[in-house]
Write an enzyme that holds these catalytic residues in place. Sequence first.
Site, PDB file in Angstrom:
ATOM      1  N   ALA A  28      -3.240   7.629   2.467  1.00  0.00           N
ATOM      2  CA  ALA A  28      -3.624   8.472   1.469  1.00  0.00           C
ATOM      3  C   ALA A  28      -4.042   9.903   2.046  1.00  0.00           C
ATOM      4  O   ALA A  28      -3.915  10.949   1.679  1.00  0.00           O
ATOM      5  CB  ALA A  28      -4.660   7.708   0.673  1.00  0.00           C
ATOM      6  N   SER A  77     -10.402   4.084  -5.989  1.00  0.00           N
ATOM      7  CA  SER A  77     -10.651   2.980  -5.313  1.00  0.00           C
ATOM      8  C   SER A  77     -11.242   1.782  -5.979  1.00  0.00           C
ATOM      9  O   SER A  77     -11.624   2.104  -7.003  1.00  0.00           O
ATOM     10  CB  SER A  77     -11.585   3.415  -4.001  1.00  0.00           C
ATOM     11  OG  SER A  77     -12.032   2.182  -3.324  1.00  0.00           O
ATOM     12  N   TYR A  82      -8.508   1.471 -10.508  1.00  0.00           N
ATOM     13  CA  TYR A  82      -7.019   2.143 -10.622  1.00  0.00           C
ATOM     14  C   TYR A  82      -6.818   2.299 -12.028  1.00  0.00           C
ATOM     15  O   TYR A  82      -6.033   3.082 -12.636  1.00  0.00           O
ATOM     16  CB  TYR A  82      -6.152   1.046  -9.907  1.00  0.00           C
ATOM     17  CG  TYR A  82      -6.128   1.040  -8.236  1.00  0.00           C
ATOM     18  CD1 TYR A  82      -7.317   1.616  -7.581  1.00  0.00           C
ATOM     19  CD2 TYR A  82      -5.634   0.027  -7.758  1.00  0.00           C
ATOM     20  CE1 TYR A  82      -7.530   1.440  -6.235  1.00  0.00           C
ATOM     21  CE2 TYR A  82      -5.756  -0.289  -6.342  1.00  0.00           C
ATOM     22  CZ  TYR A  82      -6.508   0.372  -5.683  1.00  0.00           C
ATOM     23  OH  TYR A  82      -6.561   0.428  -4.251  1.00  0.00           O
ATOM     24  N   HIS A  84       1.563  -3.030  -4.322  1.00  0.00           N
ATOM     25  CA  HIS A  84       2.806  -1.928  -4.712  1.00  0.00           C
ATOM     26  C   HIS A  84       3.078  -2.188  -6.032  1.00  0.00           C
ATOM     27  O   HIS A  84       3.129  -1.201  -7.058  1.00  0.00           O
ATOM     28  CB  HIS A  84       3.829  -1.857  -3.714  1.00  0.00           C
ATOM     29  CG  HIS A  84       3.358  -1.102  -2.398  1.00  0.00           C
ATOM     30  ND1 HIS A  84       4.166  -0.606  -1.575  1.00  0.00           N
ATOM     31  CD2 HIS A  84       2.079  -0.545  -1.927  1.00  0.00           C
ATOM     32  CE1 HIS A  84       3.620   0.059  -0.540  1.00  0.00           C
ATOM     33  NE2 HIS A  84       2.170  -0.004  -0.900  1.00  0.00           N
ATOM     34  N   LYS A 138       6.229   3.171   0.960  1.00  0.00           N
ATOM     35  CA  LYS A 138       7.202   2.170   1.389  1.00  0.00           C
ATOM     36  C   LYS A 138       6.538   1.015   2.009  1.00  0.00           C
ATOM     37  O   LYS A 138       5.222   1.004   2.422  1.00  0.00           O
ATOM     38  CB  LYS A 138       8.142   2.606   2.415  1.00  0.00           C
ATOM     39  CG  LYS A 138       7.656   3.644   3.527  1.00  0.00           C
ATOM     40  CD  LYS A 138       6.689   3.173   4.590  1.00  0.00           C
ATOM     41  CE  LYS A 138       6.851   1.978   5.429  1.00  0.00           C
ATOM     42  NZ  LYS A 138       5.672   2.201   6.248  1.00  0.00           N
ATOM     43  N   ARG A 188      -4.535  -4.039   9.303  1.00  0.00           N
ATOM     44  CA  ARG A 188      -3.872  -4.862   8.219  1.00  0.00           C
ATOM     45  C   ARG A 188      -2.208  -5.275   8.523  1.00  0.00           C
ATOM     46  O   ARG A 188      -1.956  -6.418   7.939  1.00  0.00           O
ATOM     47  CB  ARG A 188      -3.706  -4.132   6.799  1.00  0.00           C
ATOM     48  CG  ARG A 188      -2.800  -3.006   6.693  1.00  0.00           C
ATOM     49  CD  ARG A 188      -2.374  -2.484   5.500  1.00  0.00           C
ATOM     50  NE  ARG A 188      -1.756  -0.917   5.832  1.00  0.00           N
ATOM     51  CZ  ARG A 188      -0.561  -0.944   6.438  1.00  0.00           C
ATOM     52  NH1 ARG A 188       0.088  -2.300   6.362  1.00  0.00           N
ATOM     53  NH2 ARG A 188       0.217   0.185   6.896  1.00  0.00           N
ATOM     54  N   ASP A 232       6.627  -2.624   7.588  1.00  0.00           N
ATOM     55  CA  ASP A 232       5.909  -1.196   8.006  1.00  0.00           C
ATOM     56  C   ASP A 232       7.015  -0.517   8.592  1.00  0.00           C
ATOM     57  O   ASP A 232       7.751   0.428   8.389  1.00  0.00           O
ATOM     58  CB  ASP A 232       4.634  -1.447   8.613  1.00  0.00           C
ATOM     59  CG  ASP A 232       3.487  -1.381   7.909  1.00  0.00           C
ATOM     60  OD1 ASP A 232       3.061  -0.404   7.664  1.00  0.00           O
ATOM     61  OD2 ASP A 232       2.996  -2.541   7.413  1.00  0.00           O
TER      62      ASP A 232
END
Length: 349
Positions: free
Chosen positions: A29, A49, A71, A92, A110, A178, A191
Site C-alpha cells: 500500500a 485499516s 473497510y 482479496h 496479485k 506473512r 507471491d
Amino acid sequence: MTTLPAPRTPDPMAAPALNWGVLGTGWIAERFIGSAQRHTRQRFTAVASRDAARAEEFAARHGITRGYGSYEELVAAADVDVVYVATEHTAHLACARLALEAGKHVLVEKPLGLNAAQGAEITELAASRGLFCAEALWTFFLPRFDVVRQVLASGMLGEVKSVLADLGEYFDPAGGHRILRADLAGGPLLDLGTYPLSLATWVLGPAENVQASGQAHPAGVNGQIGAVLDGRAVVHTTLFSDTPSTAVIAGTEGTLQLPGPFHQPGDVVFSPAGGGPPLTYTEPRTGHDGLHFEAAEAARCIRDGLLGTPLRPLTDSVATLRVMDEIRRQCGIVFPGEQPDRPRGRTAT
Ligand SMILES: NC(=O)c1ccc[n+]([C@@H]2O[C@H](COP(=O)([O-])OP(=O)(O)OC[C@H]3O[C@@H](n4cnc5c(N)ncnc54)[C@H](OP(=O)(O)O)[C@@H]3O)[C@@H](O)[C@H]2O)c1
C-alpha cells in the site's frame, strides 16, 4: 530490425485523475501510493485499516484525506471512485466483493484470489455490476513489458519454443513475514511464483500438462516449487535463497532475455538465433517505483468505460490461478478455507 520497438506506454501524468481508496496499510500500500503520487495525478482520498488509529496515522503520513477504521466505511465513501485492494491474499476475495457490491471499480493486488474459483467469482461479480476490475500485476503494465509484447507480436522470435523463468528471495525464517504464515496462504507460489507463472501462461497459453514438486519450509508453509509446463516452460520459485530471477523467452529465430529481477523495470535483450549482435532496450531499474503504471492504466480504462485492461485481462489472471491450483494439487498445498484434495505425485507442505 536494428533496434527493439520503443514502449507505447502513455505518459502516466496524462492519465485522468481519479479518487482512490486503499484497503490495507501494509508494505505494498505504501509503495503503490508513493509511486502514484510521484508519477501520476491520481488522488488518494481514503485509506482503511482494521485499526482506526493505524488508518489515521497512515493517512496523515501519506497526505490522504481520510483514514477509516473499517473497510466497510471506506467502500461507502462518496469521494472514492476506485478501490485498490492491498490486503494479504486471503482477504482479496472479501475486499473485492465489498468494493464491487458498493459500486466501486477495483484494482486487486496479485493474486486476484487464492484459487481459480475465487478469481472467477470476482470476475463474474465485476461483469454483472458493469464495473472495472483488474489484477494489479504491475509487471504487465511496465514499459519493459510493452517492449516484450511488441517483440512477441512482431514475430522476431520466430516460433516461440520455451520460457524459462525464476523468482526467488531469501526470507529470514525468524522474520515473521506473512509469506511464512500458513493461515495467510504463505509460501512463494502466490507471491513470487505469480510472476514466472503469469509470464509462461501469457506467452505460451494455459498449460495442459503440469508437472510440479516442492519442498517444505520449516515455518510450516511450502518453501519452494519447480514446475514444468507442457515440457516447454520451466518455472521455479523459492523462499530459501536469492536467485537470479531472470526470464528467457526463446524462439526459432531469436531469444529474449530479461535480466533479473525480470518482473521489475529493467532491460530487454534480443539475441538472434545462431549469433549476431544483440539488440538491447534499456530503462532505469527503479524497482517498485514502477507501480504507478498500473494506477495510470486503471484510470485510463475507467475513463474509457472498460471493464478490464487488455494488458492483463481477468481471463489471464484466472488462467494463471488454474495452473497454480494444479501445481498445489500435485504438491499437496491447501490454503485456508479450501477443501483438501488428494495430492498426486510428490507431496510437499
Ligand atoms: N506488486 C508487488 O510488487 C507486491 C509486493 C508485495 C506484495 N504484494 C501483494 O500485496 C498484498 C499485500 O502484501 P504486503 O506485503 O503489503 O502485506 P502486509 O505488509 O502484511 O500488509 C497486508 C495488509 O493486509 C491487511 N489485512 C487484512 N486482513 C488481514 C489479516 N487477517 N492479517 C494480516 N493483515 C491483514 C492489513 O492492513 P490493516 O491491518 O491496516 O487492515 C495489512 O497491513 C499481497 O496479496 C501481495 O501478493 C504485491
